[in-house]
Design an enzyme around this catalytic site. Structure first.
Site, PDB file in Angstrom:
ATOM      1  CB  THR A  15      64.870  60.010  42.414  1.00 52.45           C
ATOM      2  OG1 THR A  15      66.020  59.414  43.038  1.00 52.45           O
ATOM      3  CG2 THR A  15      64.357  61.130  43.282  1.00 52.45           C
ATOM      4  NE  ARG A  43      72.714  61.337  42.261  1.00 52.06           N
ATOM      5  CZ  ARG A  43      73.491  60.278  42.446  1.00 52.06           C
ATOM      6  NH1 ARG A  43      74.785  60.401  42.539  1.00 52.06           N
ATOM      7  NH2 ARG A  43      72.958  59.078  42.520  1.00 52.06           N
ATOM      8  NE  ARG A 103      66.215  39.681  44.782  1.00 52.83           N
ATOM      9  CZ  ARG A 103      66.695  40.209  43.662  1.00 52.83           C
ATOM     10  NH1 ARG A 103      67.608  39.559  42.958  1.00 52.83           N
ATOM     11  NH2 ARG A 103      66.256  41.379  43.246  1.00 52.83           N
ATOM     12  CB  CYS A 132      63.011  41.835  37.055  1.00 50.00           C
ATOM     13  SG  CYS A 132      64.752  42.149  36.707  1.00 50.00           S
ATOM     14  NE  ARG A 245      71.006  44.976  30.593  1.00 51.73           N
ATOM     15  CZ  ARG A 245      70.429  44.795  31.772  1.00 51.73           C
ATOM     16  NH1 ARG A 245      69.121  44.747  31.892  1.00 51.73           N
ATOM     17  NH2 ARG A 245      71.158  44.665  32.861  1.00 51.73           N
ATOM     18  CG  HIS A 252      63.454  41.660  31.895  1.00 51.11           C
ATOM     19  ND1 HIS A 252      64.045  42.781  31.367  1.00 51.11           N
ATOM     20  CD2 HIS A 252      63.892  41.561  33.178  1.00 51.11           C
ATOM     21  CE1 HIS A 252      64.821  43.339  32.287  1.00 51.11           C
ATOM     22  NE2 HIS A 252      64.741  42.630  33.402  1.00 51.11           N
TER      23      HIS A 252
HETATM   24  O1  25A Z   1      74.142  49.397  43.648  1.00 56.00           O
HETATM   25  P1  25A Z   1      73.635  48.296  42.765  1.00 56.00           P
HETATM   26  O2  25A Z   1      73.331  46.994  43.488  1.00 56.00           O
HETATM   27  O3  25A Z   1      74.405  48.108  41.496  1.00 56.00           O
HETATM   28  O4  25A Z   1      72.192  48.760  42.285  1.00 56.00           O
HETATM   29  C1  25A Z   1      71.857  50.081  41.960  1.00 56.00           C
HETATM   30  C2  25A Z   1      70.690  49.951  41.063  1.00 56.00           C
HETATM   31  O5  25A Z   1      69.585  49.368  41.664  1.00 56.00           O
HETATM   32  C3  25A Z   1      68.500  49.742  40.818  1.00 56.00           C
HETATM   33  C4  25A Z   1      68.658  51.232  40.822  1.00 56.00           C
HETATM   34  O6  25A Z   1      67.944  51.925  39.853  1.00 56.00           O
HETATM   35  C5  25A Z   1      70.174  51.277  40.573  1.00 56.00           C
HETATM   36  O7  25A Z   1      70.468  51.311  39.199  1.00 56.00           O
HETATM   37  N1  25A Z   1      67.411  48.956  41.317  1.00 56.00           N
HETATM   38  C6  25A Z   1      66.980  48.719  42.539  1.00 56.00           C
HETATM   39  N2  25A Z   1      66.061  47.780  42.550  1.00 56.00           N
HETATM   40  C7  25A Z   1      65.914  47.369  41.283  1.00 56.00           C
HETATM   41  C8  25A Z   1      65.120  46.383  40.616  1.00 56.00           C
HETATM   42  N3  25A Z   1      64.295  45.596  41.262  1.00 56.00           N
HETATM   43  C9  25A Z   1      66.764  48.127  40.494  1.00 56.00           C
HETATM   44  N4  25A Z   1      66.827  47.975  39.186  1.00 56.00           N
HETATM   45  C10 25A Z   1      66.048  47.049  38.612  1.00 56.00           C
HETATM   46  N5  25A Z   1      65.231  46.272  39.291  1.00 56.00           N
HETATM   47  P2  25A Z   1      68.053  53.496  39.600  1.00 56.00           P
HETATM   48  O8  25A Z   1      69.449  53.870  39.265  1.00 56.00           O
HETATM   49  O9  25A Z   1      67.013  53.842  38.622  1.00 56.00           O
HETATM   50  O10 25A Z   1      67.662  54.196  40.992  1.00 56.00           O
HETATM   51  C11 25A Z   1      68.557  54.369  42.007  1.00 56.00           C
HETATM   52  C12 25A Z   1      67.752  54.917  43.217  1.00 56.00           C
HETATM   53  O11 25A Z   1      68.531  54.715  44.372  1.00 56.00           O
HETATM   54  C13 25A Z   1      68.742  55.995  44.975  1.00 56.00           C
HETATM   55  N6  25A Z   1      70.000  56.017  45.699  1.00 56.00           N
HETATM   56  C14 25A Z   1      71.242  55.922  45.198  1.00 56.00           C
HETATM   57  N7  25A Z   1      72.138  56.031  46.167  1.00 56.00           N
HETATM   58  C15 25A Z   1      71.462  56.214  47.313  1.00 56.00           C
HETATM   59  C16 25A Z   1      70.090  56.201  47.019  1.00 56.00           C
HETATM   60  N8  25A Z   1      69.141  56.355  47.949  1.00 56.00           N
HETATM   61  C17 25A Z   1      69.554  56.532  49.224  1.00 56.00           C
HETATM   62  N9  25A Z   1      70.849  56.578  49.590  1.00 56.00           N
HETATM   63  C18 25A Z   1      71.827  56.430  48.666  1.00 56.00           C
HETATM   64  N10 25A Z   1      73.102  56.472  49.033  1.00 56.00           N
HETATM   65  C19 25A Z   1      68.759  56.937  43.825  1.00 56.00           C
HETATM   66  O12 25A Z   1      68.542  58.266  44.197  1.00 56.00           O
HETATM   67  C20 25A Z   1      67.581  56.406  43.034  1.00 56.00           C
HETATM   68  O13 25A Z   1      66.374  56.780  43.634  1.00 56.00           O
HETATM   69  P3  25A Z   1      69.529  59.379  43.589  1.00 56.00           P
HETATM   70  O14 25A Z   1      69.186  60.602  44.317  1.00 56.00           O
HETATM   71  O15 25A Z   1      70.948  58.877  43.718  1.00 56.00           O
HETATM   72  O16 25A Z   1      69.202  59.465  42.077  1.00 56.00           O
HETATM   73  C21 25A Z   1      68.514  60.579  41.576  1.00 56.00           C
HETATM   74  C22 25A Z   1      68.685  60.657  40.099  1.00 56.00           C
HETATM   75  O17 25A Z   1      70.083  60.773  39.822  1.00 56.00           O
HETATM   76  C23 25A Z   1      70.440  60.062  38.638  1.00 56.00           C
HETATM   77  N11 25A Z   1      71.731  59.450  38.907  1.00 56.00           N
HETATM   78  C24 25A Z   1      71.979  58.195  39.256  1.00 56.00           C
HETATM   79  N12 25A Z   1      73.274  57.981  39.401  1.00 56.00           N
HETATM   80  C25 25A Z   1      73.902  59.167  39.160  1.00 56.00           C
HETATM   81  C26 25A Z   1      72.937  60.122  38.856  1.00 56.00           C
HETATM   82  N13 25A Z   1      73.215  61.378  38.565  1.00 56.00           N
HETATM   83  C27 25A Z   1      74.492  61.732  38.605  1.00 56.00           C
HETATM   84  N14 25A Z   1      75.482  60.880  38.899  1.00 56.00           N
HETATM   85  C28 25A Z   1      75.246  59.592  39.178  1.00 56.00           C
HETATM   86  N15 25A Z   1      76.233  58.736  39.491  1.00 56.00           N
HETATM   87  C29 25A Z   1      69.361  59.091  38.386  1.00 56.00           C
HETATM   88  O18 25A Z   1      68.940  59.255  37.057  1.00 56.00           O
HETATM   89  C30 25A Z   1      68.252  59.431  39.364  1.00 56.00           C
HETATM   90  O19 25A Z   1      67.065  59.722  38.644  1.00 56.00           O
HETATM   91  O1  L14 Z   2      68.555  41.169  40.949  1.00 60.46           O
HETATM   92  O2  L14 Z   2      68.155  43.835  34.300  1.00 60.46           O
HETATM   93  O3  L14 Z   2      67.058  42.735  40.992  1.00 60.46           O
HETATM   94  O4  L14 Z   2      70.008  44.547  35.229  1.00 60.46           O
HETATM   95  C1  L14 Z   2      68.413  44.214  39.072  1.00 60.46           C
HETATM   96  C2  L14 Z   2      68.976  44.613  37.723  1.00 60.46           C
HETATM   97  C3  L14 Z   2      68.010  41.982  38.164  1.00 60.46           C
HETATM   98  C4  L14 Z   2      68.546  42.383  36.827  1.00 60.46           C
HETATM   99  C5  L14 Z   2      68.053  42.195  40.494  1.00 60.46           C
HETATM  100  C6  L14 Z   2      68.878  44.091  35.284  1.00 60.46           C
HETATM  101  C7  L14 Z   2      68.646  42.758  39.261  1.00 60.46           C
HETATM  102  C8  L14 Z   2      68.315  43.796  36.628  1.00 60.46           C
END
Ligand code: 25A
Ligand code: L14
Length: 349
Positions: A15, A43, A103, A132, A245, A252
């Site tokens: 999602t 969620r 990585r 990225c 940013r 990017h």
């Molecule tokens: O934890 P980190 O390392 O800081 O990284 C987290 C980030 O990694 C992003 C990801 O994007 C998140 O911001 N990400 C991963 N690879 C990436 C890349 N290559 C990258 N970003 C850039 N480049 P995201 O926030 O768009 O998506 C997060 C996804 O992860 C699922 N998830 C979260 N916790 C999980 C999980 N899945 C399994 N187990 C867990 N414990 C998350 O699902 C989403 O698919 P979700 O169900 O949590 O999210 C559904 C919708 O809910 C919204 N949302 C997010 N955070 C909150 C929230 N709503 C309410 N409260 C929140 N705190 C989101 O809009 C999402 O659509």
């Molecule tokens: O290492 O623009 O995949 O915040 C994910 C978040 C790279 C940067 C990663 C961002 C990061 C990215």
């Protein structure tokens, strides 16, 4: 889904900003798919997504989710990958991980298919998708390194908000509205959700992506340094990065300075190499004001290169402007490409 021949695929973080793009790309892939399982946090469990005419319900990602899965594509953040990727591997899946969790692990190939697809052969269950900003840079620079050698890279990035996830995009929308209505902007997420201070991104530029390390570079900057050397098999290459940013949603952009080893080259020599480079599109015609921008690159899989110039003082120095969709080549597309290569080369056990 019925019993079809092909691979059983799971998407973790289905999602999220990246997961949604992975699902779109799985619609188009030639890779035979027997089933697609969509996983996210509790969620989102129960939400329904349509995939090729079928309805798939999002499930909570737990260790048992990976039973019978051949390939698992992770984009749910580093902590989820650390918890669940080993569980997926234990159950026989090959993991392609989009986070920084694995990585720099010696036993984990870090792959951009156009650059170092051969490294896939050494995998032990986990393959890492690079950062990225790094992916788009090495896709453009590796062909130049192969042709002319390369001694130094200095890069400044202009990064989109979607890199920070779906919630950061909502923050930019809300702040933009507040700013235009003349009310206070609420900042809770950027530059880094877990860090002490937050600054508005709308109508601003933030020279911090990810947290600071001990050397006063940010982790994003050090990811670019370390990952570039690993992917390009060039530990001696000099690399420095400044990551910034900016308030747009997708793609990017990067201003890159490189020094090659060969003497006597011109911008035309660099352009000629890039025109033949796989996955790269040269868009560089100053007379027509033609160059790539974040908006023009959005939704495209290629890495676009423009503004190719020779340095005015350093005879082996060149400047380039590199733009690509951070959610596609920077994340989802590179991940799906890796999955396709694993399948085509019989590297899924
Ligand atoms: O934890 P980190 O390392 O800081 O990284 C987290 C980030 O990694 C992003 C990801 O994007 C998140 O911001 N990400 C991963 N690879 C990436 C890349 N290559 C990258 N970003 C850039 N480049 P995201 O926030 O768009 O998506 C997060 C996804 O992860 C699922 N998830 C979260 N916790 C999980 C999980 N899945 C399994 N187990 C867990 N414990 C998350 O699902 C989403 O698919 P979700 O169900 O949590 O999210 C559904 C919708 O809910 C919204 N949302 C997010 N955070 C909150 C929230 N709503 C309410 N409260 C929140 N705190 C989101 O809009 C999402 O659509
Ligand atoms: O290492 O623009 O995949 O915040 C994910 C978040 C790279 C940067 C990663 C961002 C990061 C990215």
């Amino acid at each position: 889904m019925g019993e079809k021949p092909g691979y059983h695929v799971a998407v973790v973080g289905a999602t999220g900003a990246v997961g949604e793009r992975i699902i779109e790309l799985l619609h188009e892939t030639d890779m035979p798919l027997a089933s697609v399982k969509l996983l996210a946090s509790a969620r989102s469990a129960g939400k329904k997504v349509s995939f090729k005419g079928e309805t798939i319900e999002i499930e909570e990602a737990v260790p048992e989710s990976f039973k019978g899965i051949d390939i698992a594509l992770f984009s749910a953040g580093g902590s989820i990958s650390k918890q669940l990727a080993p569980e997926a591997v234990k159950r026989g899946a090959v993991v392609v991980d989009n986070t920084s969790a694995y990585r720099m692990d010696e036993n984990v190939p870090l792959v951009v298919p156009e650059v170092n697809a051969n490294d896939l052969k050494k995998h032990q269950g986990i393959i890492a998708n690079p950062n990225c900003s790094t992916i788009q840079m090495v896709a453009a620079l590796k062909p130049i390194q192969d042709a002319f050698g390369m001694s130094r890279i200095i890069v400044s990035t202009y990064q989109a908000v979607s890199g920070s996830g779906a919630t950061a995009c909502t923050e930019l929308e809300n702040q933009s509205e507040s700013y235009l209505q003349g009310t206070d902007m609420q900042a809770d997420i950027l530059p880094v959700k877990s860090d002490k201070k937050h600054y508005p991104i709308a109508f601003n530029a933030l020279p911090q992506i990810d947290v600071f390390g001990e050397n006063d570079y940010t982790f994003e900057e050090m990811k670019m340094v370390n990952e570039t050397k690993k992917i390009m098999h060039a530990p001696e290459l000099k690399v420095a990065a400044t990551c910034v940013r900016l308030p747009f949603f997708r793609s990017h952009a990067e201003s890159v300075y490189v020094e090659v080893e060969k003497e006597g080259l011109n911008a035309a020599d660099i352009r000629e190499i890039l025109e033949k480079a796989p996955g790269v599109t040269v868009q560089d015609n100053p007379a027509e004001q033609d160059y790539p921008t974040p908006l023009s690159a959005e939704g495209r899989k290629e890495v676009f290169v423009g503004r190719i110039r020779k340095d005015l003082d350093e005879s082996k120095g060149f400047h380039l402007w590199i733009v690509s969709d951070n959610l596609l080549k920077g994340a989802a597309w590179n991940t799906v490409q890796i999955a396709e290569q694993l399948a085509a080369n019989h590297l899924l056990s």
